[in-house]
Motif scaffolding. Structure first.
Motif, PDB file in Angstrom:
ATOM      1  N   LEU A 424       3.944   5.225   0.689  1.00  0.00           N
ATOM      2  CA  LEU A 424       3.799   4.317  -0.444  1.00  0.00           C
ATOM      3  C   LEU A 424       4.350   2.926  -0.107  1.00  0.00           C
ATOM      4  CD1 LEU A 424       4.669   6.518  -3.546  1.00  0.00           C
ATOM      5  CD2 LEU A 424       2.537   5.261  -3.163  1.00  0.00           C
ATOM      6  N   VAL A 425       5.470   2.891   0.592  1.00  0.00           N
ATOM      7  CA  VAL A 425       6.041   1.613   1.018  1.00  0.00           C
ATOM      8  C   VAL A 425       5.075   0.895   1.958  1.00  0.00           C
ATOM      9  CG1 VAL A 425       7.907   0.539   2.347  1.00  0.00           C
ATOM     10  CG2 VAL A 425       8.431   2.328   0.686  1.00  0.00           C
ATOM     11  N   ASN A 426       4.404   1.655   2.808  1.00  0.00           N
ATOM     12  CA  ASN A 426       3.450   1.061   3.744  1.00  0.00           C
ATOM     13  C   ASN A 426       2.275   0.440   3.002  1.00  0.00           C
ATOM     14  OD1 ASN A 426       2.564   0.300   6.246  1.00  0.00           O
ATOM     15  ND2 ASN A 426       2.162   2.364   6.994  1.00  0.00           N
ATOM     16  N   ILE A 427       1.823   1.121   1.951  1.00  0.00           N
ATOM     17  CA  ILE A 427       0.749   0.547   1.137  1.00  0.00           C
ATOM     18  C   ILE A 427       1.212  -0.750   0.492  1.00  0.00           C
ATOM     19  CG2 ILE A 427      -0.615   0.905  -0.959  1.00  0.00           C
ATOM     20  CD1 ILE A 427      -0.821   3.846  -0.204  1.00  0.00           C
ATOM     21  N   ALA A 428       2.450  -0.759   0.003  1.00  0.00           N
ATOM     22  CA  ALA A 428       3.003  -1.986  -0.581  1.00  0.00           C
ATOM     23  C   ALA A 428       2.999  -3.118   0.434  1.00  0.00           C
ATOM     24  CB  ALA A 428       4.422  -1.736  -1.087  1.00  0.00           C
ATOM     25  N   ARG A 429       3.298  -2.801   1.680  1.00  0.00           N
ATOM     26  CA  ARG A 429       3.317  -3.827   2.732  1.00  0.00           C
ATOM     27  C   ARG A 429       1.941  -4.432   2.925  1.00  0.00           C
ATOM     28  NH1 ARG A 429       1.897  -4.013   7.862  1.00  0.00           N
ATOM     29  NH2 ARG A 429       1.394  -1.797   7.901  1.00  0.00           N
ATOM     30  N   PHE A 430       0.895  -3.610   2.896  1.00  0.00           N
ATOM     31  CA  PHE A 430      -0.460  -4.125   3.069  1.00  0.00           C
ATOM     32  C   PHE A 430      -0.825  -5.120   1.976  1.00  0.00           C
ATOM     33  CE2 PHE A 430      -1.339  -0.666   6.091  1.00  0.00           C
ATOM     34  CZ  PHE A 430      -2.137  -1.346   7.007  1.00  0.00           C
ATOM     35  N   TYR A 431      -0.290  -4.908   0.782  1.00  0.00           N
ATOM     36  CA  TYR A 431      -0.602  -5.807  -0.332  1.00  0.00           C
ATOM     37  C   TYR A 431       0.480  -6.869  -0.551  1.00  0.00           C
ATOM     38  CZ  TYR A 431      -4.354  -2.547  -1.372  1.00  0.00           C
ATOM     39  OH  TYR A 431      -5.490  -1.774  -1.297  1.00  0.00           O
ATOM     40  N   GLU A 432       1.396  -6.949   0.429  1.00  0.00           N
ATOM     41  CA  GLU A 432       2.486  -7.928   0.397  1.00  0.00           C
ATOM     42  C   GLU A 432       3.284  -7.837  -0.901  1.00  0.00           C
ATOM     43  OE1 GLU A 432       0.906 -11.780   1.233  1.00  0.00           O
ATOM     44  OE2 GLU A 432       0.418 -11.293   3.313  1.00  0.00           O
ATOM     45  N   LEU A 433       3.581  -6.615  -1.309  1.00  0.00           N
ATOM     46  CA  LEU A 433       4.374  -6.348  -2.508  1.00  0.00           C
ATOM     47  C   LEU A 433       5.733  -5.796  -2.095  1.00  0.00           C
ATOM     48  CD1 LEU A 433       1.645  -4.577  -4.666  1.00  0.00           C
ATOM     49  CD2 LEU A 433       2.381  -6.957  -4.834  1.00  0.00           C
ATOM     50  N   SER A 434       6.777  -6.193  -2.803  1.00  0.00           N
ATOM     51  CA  SER A 434       8.119  -5.701  -2.520  1.00  0.00           C
ATOM     52  C   SER A 434       8.333  -4.358  -3.216  1.00  0.00           C
ATOM     53  CB  SER A 434       9.167  -6.701  -3.008  1.00  0.00           C
ATOM     54  OG  SER A 434      10.448  -6.111  -3.035  1.00  0.00           O
ATOM     55  N   PRO A 435       8.514  -3.277  -2.478  1.00  0.00           N
ATOM     56  CA  PRO A 435       8.751  -1.982  -3.129  1.00  0.00           C
ATOM     57  C   PRO A 435      10.049  -1.983  -3.926  1.00  0.00           C
ATOM     58  CG  PRO A 435       9.134  -1.823  -0.762  1.00  0.00           C
ATOM     59  CD  PRO A 435       8.499  -3.158  -1.011  1.00  0.00           C
ATOM     60  N   GLU A 436      11.039  -2.733  -3.451  1.00  0.00           N
ATOM     61  CA  GLU A 436      12.312  -2.817  -4.170  1.00  0.00           C
ATOM     62  C   GLU A 436      12.114  -3.494  -5.523  1.00  0.00           C
ATOM     63  OE1 GLU A 436      16.160  -1.971  -4.820  1.00  0.00           O
ATOM     64  OE2 GLU A 436      15.198  -1.544  -2.896  1.00  0.00           O
ATOM     65  N   GLN A 437      11.362  -4.572  -5.516  1.00  0.00           N
ATOM     66  CA  GLN A 437      11.094  -5.289  -6.761  1.00  0.00           C
ATOM     67  C   GLN A 437      10.231  -4.448  -7.697  1.00  0.00           C
ATOM     68  OE1 GLN A 437       9.505  -9.191  -6.106  1.00  0.00           O
ATOM     69  NE2 GLN A 437       9.390  -9.692  -8.273  1.00  0.00           N
ATOM     70  N   ALA A 438       9.274  -3.732  -7.120  1.00  0.00           N
ATOM     71  CA  ALA A 438       8.411  -2.879  -7.938  1.00  0.00           C
ATOM     72  C   ALA A 438       9.216  -1.772  -8.603  1.00  0.00           C
ATOM     73  CB  ALA A 438       7.306  -2.279  -7.066  1.00  0.00           C
ATOM     74  N   MET A 439      10.144  -1.175  -7.854  1.00  0.00           N
ATOM     75  CA  MET A 439      10.964  -0.094  -8.408  1.00  0.00           C
ATOM     76  C   MET A 439      11.906  -0.619  -9.476  1.00  0.00           C
ATOM     77  SD  MET A 439      11.098   3.183  -7.826  1.00  0.00           S
ATOM     78  CE  MET A 439      11.203   3.523  -9.566  1.00  0.00           C
ATOM     79  N   ALA A 440      12.442  -1.813  -9.230  1.00  0.00           N
ATOM     80  CA  ALA A 440      13.318  -2.418 -10.227  1.00  0.00           C
ATOM     81  C   ALA A 440      12.554  -2.702 -11.515  1.00  0.00           C
ATOM     82  CB  ALA A 440      13.931  -3.706  -9.681  1.00  0.00           C
ATOM     83  N   GLY A 441      11.314  -3.170 -11.375  1.00  0.00           N
ATOM     84  CA  GLY A 441      10.495  -3.428 -12.550  1.00  0.00           C
ATOM     85  C   GLY A 441      10.163  -2.162 -13.308  1.00  0.00           C
TER      86      GLY A 441
END
Length: 487
Positions: A424-441
């Motif tokens: 899942l983190v790897n998918i976030a990387r492809f879309y240039e999304l921060s997994p940490e920020q997404a989890m915090a949200g």
């Protein structure tokens, strides 16, 4: 080369002028003065002394720097034909920018100077205020001072306060650090028969009294700690006292290791304040983060390994080195080139590592560590060509986790869950999304919606056990609808 003879008129009236200076002024055939607004010149004019002032130059410019530059240039031009006598208020080497410009010109071989002192206004100021300069004092230029120059524990003297406008600028600068009620003294014509001292609250400085070129503003040392809470050294002394034998038992017990969770907690609270766009909370949370920095620096000093100055030196040197386009002569075409230069300089500074993943671990977040690992690996080609490969891998890992969740051991289940999250983190990387920020949200969103569920329960029976999951889920959906309307 002809000589420019610079003479100081002193800080007071004719009675205070040295006899030798008086004779030279009386004998001068072509006397030039920076300004005619001085008691000595007024008295000498009554004795028939003629002079040429540069007061007209002040009317040509909106700022003082070009005034002083033009006066110096004019004097240098006059000295090409003959010796020049130039008189300035006070002592030529104390708060006299035209003389400093001439000194710089002399260094460049443009003129030759002879400087003869007059009484500095500082002597008269010390006498008028009854202060001893050995206690420490600052002399600042009111036309160019900044709040970060002010040392609040010293006597502060501010010269070049000519009019109400400059007094207003000085007031606003001082109010960045001092309380608005802080007492300041307006000293005019110190040491002369016309000497006037008036002490007023800081906020009244620009409208309390008439000021002129014989005015100096005096700010006494801030002896009370609460008066200087905007001073960096005050905060440092507070932290040092907390860590001292007479300080706080809890603060004395802390170590770099014991403070780690607090630094992480304060950083997250700051991020939340930023997310909320709450400026007041951001300022407060930045203070809490700063406290952690000062505590770690004090621990380093207490242990004899490093202190705050070493921290400042390290980060200041790094900023200068890694911004050659700002502090050097390197030119860049945009922010992308800035980042590229930064990474290149950083690579030169850092020692070679055995693995490209070295240094990518983040103690505070396994999600960020995972993201960093995969980003580094991708840079050397260890990645799928596009996100499709990551999505296929997600389906594979999800199936494996489901299988282990159904019949596997807890160790296998934990292992497969890790693989699933990693993908899942790897998918976030492809879309240039921060997994940490997404989890915090996601956490924040859950808290907000669950707060609505709690409120609905309180409005009802007040007991969660009285509600079925379907009813609670209905409350949850209400919160979702409310959130969409807010968007």
């Amino acid at each position: 080369m002809n000589t420019i003879h610079v003479i100081g008129l002193g800080a007071g009236d004719l009675d205070q002028l040295p006899f030798g200076v008086y004779k030279k002024l009386k004998q001068a055939t072509d006397l030039y003065v920076r300004t005619a607004d001085h008691p000595v010149l007024a008295e000498l004019a009554e004795e028939g002394l003629a002079y040429t002032s540069f007061d007209v130059v002040y009317e040509k410019h909106d700022h003082f720097e070009p005034v002083y530059a033009e006066i110096a240039a004019t004097l240098i031009g006059l000295a090409e034909r003959q010796d020049v006598i130039y008189a300035v208020p006070g002592h030529p080497l104390v708060a006299e920018q035209t003389v400093q410009n001439l000194i710089e010109a002399e260094k460049n071989g443009e003129c030759q100077l002879s400087i003869e002192g007059g009484q500095s206004f500082l002597d008269a100021i010390f006498g008028a205020l009854r202060i001893d300069p050995i206690e420490g004092f600052q002399l600042l230029d009111g036309t160019s001072m900044h709040s970060d120059q002010v040392n609040m524990v010293q006597h502060v003297l501010i010269a070049q306060v000519y009019d109400s406008f400059s007094a207003s600028e000085v007031k606003l600068t001082l109010m960045e650090k001092y309380p608005e009620e802080y007492p300041v003294t307006i000293v005019t014509a110190a040491g002369s028969r016309d000497e006037v001292l008036r002490t007023v609250p800081l906020y009244e400085l620009d409208r309390a009294a008439e000021v002129n070129n014989l005015t100096t503003i005096y700010v006494p040392p801030a002896t009370e700690r609460l008066d200087r809470v905007k001073e960096w050294q005050t905060f440092r002394s507070i932290v040092a006292q907390l860590r001292s034998p007479e300080g706080c038992p809890w603060d004395r017990e802390q170590t770099h290791e014991s403070l780690r969770p607090f630094l992480l907690e304060e950083a997250h609270e700051l991020l939340q304040a930023i997310e909320d766009q709450d400026d007041e909370a951001i300022a407060e949370e930045l203070g809490d983060v700063l406290l952690q920095v000062f505590l770690h620096a004090q621990i380093g000093q207490d242990n004899g390994y490093f202190q705050l100055e070493d921290v400042l030196a390290a980060v200041s040197s790094k900023m200068i080195r890694r911004h050659p386009h700002v502090f050097g002569d390197v030119e860049v075409g945009g922010s992308d080139e800035v980042v590229a230069n930064w990474q290149s300089i950083k690579a030169e500074e850092k020692p070679a590592t055995e693995s490209i993943l070295d240094g990518q671990e983040r103690y505070s977040s396994s999600l960020t560590t995972s993201y960093n690992y995969q980003k580094k690996a991708a840079k050397v080609g260890f990645t799928w060509a596009d996100a499709d490969g990551a999505w296929e891998k997600l389906q594979e890992e999800l199936k494996e986790f489901q299988e282990e969740a159904a019949k596997g051991s807890s160790e296998r289940q934990l292992d497969e869950l890790g693989d699933l999250l990693f993908t899942l983190v790897n998918i976030a990387r492809f879309y240039e999304l921060s997994p940490e920020q997404a989890m915090a949200g996601a956490n924040r969103k859950f808290r907000e919606r669950f707060a609505h569920v709690e409120q609905r329960v309180k409005e009802g029976t007040g007991n969660f056990s009285d509600y079925s999951l379907e009813q609670l889920d209905q409350f949850w959906n209400e919160a979702k609808k409310m959130a969409r309307k807010g968007d």
